[in-house]
Write an enzyme that holds these catalytic residues in place. Structure first.
Site, PDB file in Angstrom:
ATOM      1  N   ARG B  45     -13.673  56.109 -51.389  1.00 53.02           N
ATOM      2  CA  ARG B  45     -13.237  54.725 -51.226  1.00 53.02           C
ATOM      3  C   ARG B  45     -14.464  53.844 -51.232  1.00 53.02           C
ATOM      4  O   ARG B  45     -15.599  54.325 -51.261  1.00 53.02           O
ATOM      5  CB  ARG B  45     -12.374  54.510 -49.982  1.00 53.02           C
ATOM      6  CG  ARG B  45     -12.489  55.463 -48.852  1.00 53.02           C
ATOM      7  CD  ARG B  45     -13.814  55.411 -48.183  1.00 53.02           C
ATOM      8  NE  ARG B  45     -14.172  54.056 -47.820  1.00 53.02           N
ATOM      9  CZ  ARG B  45     -15.396  53.625 -47.667  1.00 53.02           C
ATOM     10  NH1 ARG B  45     -16.429  54.432 -47.855  1.00 53.02           N
ATOM     11  NH2 ARG B  45     -15.654  52.377 -47.312  1.00 53.02           N
ATOM     12  N   ARG B  88      -5.193  51.772 -56.622  1.00 52.53           N
ATOM     13  CA  ARG B  88      -5.572  50.812 -55.571  1.00 52.53           C
ATOM     14  C   ARG B  88      -5.519  49.407 -56.174  1.00 52.53           C
ATOM     15  O   ARG B  88      -6.508  48.923 -56.735  1.00 52.53           O
ATOM     16  CB  ARG B  88      -7.005  51.073 -55.056  1.00 52.53           C
ATOM     17  CG  ARG B  88      -7.286  52.432 -54.433  1.00 52.53           C
ATOM     18  CD  ARG B  88      -6.630  52.678 -53.094  1.00 52.53           C
ATOM     19  NE  ARG B  88      -6.852  51.657 -52.093  1.00 52.53           N
ATOM     20  CZ  ARG B  88      -7.928  51.577 -51.309  1.00 52.53           C
ATOM     21  NH1 ARG B  88      -8.906  52.442 -51.402  1.00 52.53           N
ATOM     22  NH2 ARG B  88      -8.014  50.619 -50.407  1.00 52.53           N
ATOM     23  N   GLN B 194     -12.892  53.435 -41.086  1.00 48.95           N
ATOM     24  CA  GLN B 194     -14.065  53.693 -41.930  1.00 48.95           C
ATOM     25  C   GLN B 194     -15.374  53.315 -41.224  1.00 48.95           C
ATOM     26  O   GLN B 194     -16.415  53.915 -41.496  1.00 48.95           O
ATOM     27  CB  GLN B 194     -13.970  52.905 -43.242  1.00 48.95           C
ATOM     28  CG  GLN B 194     -12.862  53.340 -44.178  1.00 48.95           C
ATOM     29  CD  GLN B 194     -11.578  52.569 -43.947  1.00 48.95           C
ATOM     30  OE1 GLN B 194     -11.350  52.039 -42.854  1.00 48.95           O
ATOM     31  NE2 GLN B 194     -10.729  52.513 -44.950  1.00 48.95           N
ATOM     32  N   ASP B 235     -14.173  43.774 -51.908  1.00 47.68           N
ATOM     33  CA  ASP B 235     -13.464  44.422 -53.000  1.00 47.68           C
ATOM     34  C   ASP B 235     -13.258  43.479 -54.172  1.00 47.68           C
ATOM     35  O   ASP B 235     -13.098  43.897 -55.306  1.00 47.68           O
ATOM     36  CB  ASP B 235     -12.122  44.970 -52.516  1.00 47.68           C
ATOM     37  CG  ASP B 235     -12.345  46.094 -51.535  1.00 47.68           C
ATOM     38  OD1 ASP B 235     -12.668  45.805 -50.368  1.00 47.68           O
ATOM     39  OD2 ASP B 235     -12.246  47.264 -51.942  1.00 47.68           O
ATOM     40  N   ASN B 244     -11.654  41.511 -48.664  1.00 53.48           N
ATOM     41  CA  ASN B 244     -12.324  42.700 -48.136  1.00 53.48           C
ATOM     42  C   ASN B 244     -11.371  43.349 -47.149  1.00 53.48           C
ATOM     43  O   ASN B 244     -10.288  42.832 -46.859  1.00 53.48           O
ATOM     44  CB  ASN B 244     -13.657  42.305 -47.479  1.00 53.48           C
ATOM     45  CG  ASN B 244     -14.515  43.515 -47.141  1.00 53.48           C
ATOM     46  OD1 ASN B 244     -14.623  44.447 -47.939  1.00 53.48           O
ATOM     47  ND2 ASN B 244     -15.109  43.533 -45.969  1.00 53.48           N
ATOM     48  N   LYS B 245     -11.765  44.478 -46.638  1.00 52.58           N
ATOM     49  CA  LYS B 245     -10.954  45.245 -45.695  1.00 52.58           C
ATOM     50  C   LYS B 245     -10.308  44.338 -44.643  1.00 52.58           C
ATOM     51  O   LYS B 245     -10.946  43.438 -44.109  1.00 52.58           O
ATOM     52  CB  LYS B 245     -11.867  46.273 -45.017  1.00 52.58           C
ATOM     53  CG  LYS B 245     -11.216  47.189 -44.013  1.00 52.58           C
ATOM     54  CD  LYS B 245     -10.085  48.003 -44.587  1.00 52.58           C
ATOM     55  CE  LYS B 245     -10.493  48.790 -45.815  1.00 52.58           C
ATOM     56  NZ  LYS B 245      -9.364  49.208 -46.651  1.00 52.58           N
TER      57      LYS B 245
END
Lengths: 340, 340
Positions: B45, B88, B194, B235, B244-245
């Site tokens: 990832r 994804r 993560q 991302d 982003n996350k």
């Protein structure tokens, strides 16, 4: 709706909340030291419930020492009060409850046996008062909610955080009793996951619609228009800020950025308006609560330290309204009404 | 520093990141379908690593189909590209990488055997380019860091999120190589952790000081003065926001409220400046990632649904600077430089 704590046959009966949502088990304690441990280990938690637990813990202590001469009795009770006070240093209800019981102990002219009876009685009154206060918070808070609202809450300030009915969840309960459709979104609330475990459990138990999200999600959901109001509880309200479970401040920031009202349900017993946020010591808890989820799954490599503050500080400028048993107030109105 | 992905003997070798931090195990894949699964299951990832994995996956597909007639070969490759693209949906590097490989496939006049050789070569070049890009991000980003700084990061945009060296962690690595003392605080990053698992693992592996916090803690730590800078990866960067996350937006809000610089490390491959944030579909993942921590501990009662969005949206007004391989830019400068 289950009471989280009760006085039954000279014992303190409480739900062991560390086992939820998997197992509904009750602890029956007859030693104040065990009550103190239960507060510290968070078998019972939530500001109002902690207050009542502290009072009932002291009631147990009076039963243990009631046959001692008064001077010795007072000495032992002082010891017990210190043990109970030291369990959760940020919870102002703890101090409030100990002080209230202490007033009876220190002013009562009678013998320890008599004091004990009065203290036991007082702790039961405090439990009942808590329920009454929560119902009033519910009544005032329900007026803020519209039919169809989705309410975000953080941590658990529900029935399980109080004796019964809850603080932050009281407006939701009352609005539903009034026939409104309300849905709750619960932050999971790391590290101890009170939202995922307890808020979800008690709402499901009472058939109130609830969904759980990771603590990382509230901002996006607000941006997507999926949240109408935020209501949280509090452990202490100072003259400038709200102390509540770590993560509350981030939720408040997201609410402001998205124009969503942010309410704090605060029984007046949590008001500590003579002090400012700089005066408050924020409890730091064991690193393992972060590194090992519920003590079961290790998520951080061995040898890496975790910081674990239990509460954070939400400044008044992020707070739309504070719901007490007397009504809903802006921070300014709150100070005007309650600050001595 | 470990490479997260390599091309070895016509196989794709990658660290299985779902097993970290407990076990360092490598997957060796020779089927593009398994690479697609590894991307979807997040064995690998991180935006840049996903891009290289996609390219290497297509390289494996060319090896599988290289003996087919060209028309059939193209048909099969189209199929493979679709499988890889669907893993994804928010990761723009995925599309960028597939497009780049597809340019070779579609423009090459030669036979599939020849195409395959070129694609394999290209995927290896892309891996090397990634390392070069990250080193440049490190060089530019290191200038933002002062000796003694504590840097907060969210999720993992380190070596493990790239082929090597990292994006958000590249400035930290470079500053330390330059002799500065830098400390990292890692958000654990629920639901998949993560930060706790991967950022903590790789920094500890490389002897860089790191502490882990729950995602609920960043706001308080900033208020207490314990964080000097925030650096996160991304991302996708659109014309108005950083994807982003999930949770990044909350960190950015807290940084602004506390006057702390908030930087985004963004290889130009993540720039998608022709679209706006409204154009982006945010990936929703399985409810169980929230309800069952790492698939091991259930934290939500049976029957309670969890919402699980993978990314959130941080608007440009919260971003101090974007660090690309070309330098550090304000959002306005970024648009001026890169938007066509």
């Amino acid at each position: 709706m289950l009471p989280s704590i009760e006085w039954v046959d000279n014992k303190v009966k409480m739900i062991d909340q560390t086992l939820l949502p998997h197992e509904l088990k009750f602890l029956e304690l007859d030693d104040y030291r065990d009550v103190a441990k239960a507060i510290k280990n968070m078998n019972i938690r939530g500001a109002p419930a902690i207050g009542v637990a502290a009072a009932m813990g002291l009631a147990l202590a009076t039963l243990e020492f009631k046959d001692l001469p008064k001077e010795k009795f007072l000495e032992k009770m002082e010891e017990a009060a210190n043990v109970i006070r030291s369990t959760r240093p940020t919870a102002s209800n703890l101090f409030w409850a100990v002080d209230r019981i202490w007033k009876i102990i220190s002013t009562c002219p009678d013998n320890p046996l008599m004091i004990s009876e009065l203290v036991v009685e007082e702790s039961k009154i405090m439990a009942q008062e808590d329920v009454n206060v929560n119902k009033s918070i519910g009544k005032h808070g329900a007026e803020l909610l519209k039919d169809g609202d989705t309410v975000l809450t953080h941590c658990n300030a529900g029935s399980l955080a109080t004796v019964q009915y809850g603080t932050a969840l009281a407006p939701v309960r009352a609005a539903i009793e009034n026939g409104k459709k309300i849905q709750v979104i619960a932050d999971e609330t790391r590290p101890r996951l009170q939202g995922a475990r307890l808020t979800a459990f008690e709402l499901q138990y009472d058939k109130i619609p609830v969904k759980v999200i990771s603590d990382t999600s509230s901002g996006l959901l607000m941006k997507l228009g999926m949240i109408d109001k935020v209501i949280v509880g509090t452990d202490r309200v100072t003259s400038d800020a709200v102390f509540n479970k770590i993560g509350t401040y981030l939720v408040a920031l997201a609410a402001r950025d998205n124009g969503i009202p942010f309410y704090v349900a605060a029984p007046t017993s949590t008001l500590s308006l003579e002090e400012s946020s700089d005066d408050v010591v924020i409890e730091q808890r064991d690193s393992k609560e972060v590194s090992h989820v519920l003590g079961k799954v290790q998520i951080v490599p061995d040898g890496v330290e975790c910081l674990n503050y239990a509460f954070d500080i939400t400044p008044f400028n992020l707070v739309t309204g504070i719901i007490t048993e007397d009504g809903v107030f802006s921070p300014e109105e709150l100070l005007k009404k309650y600050k001595k």
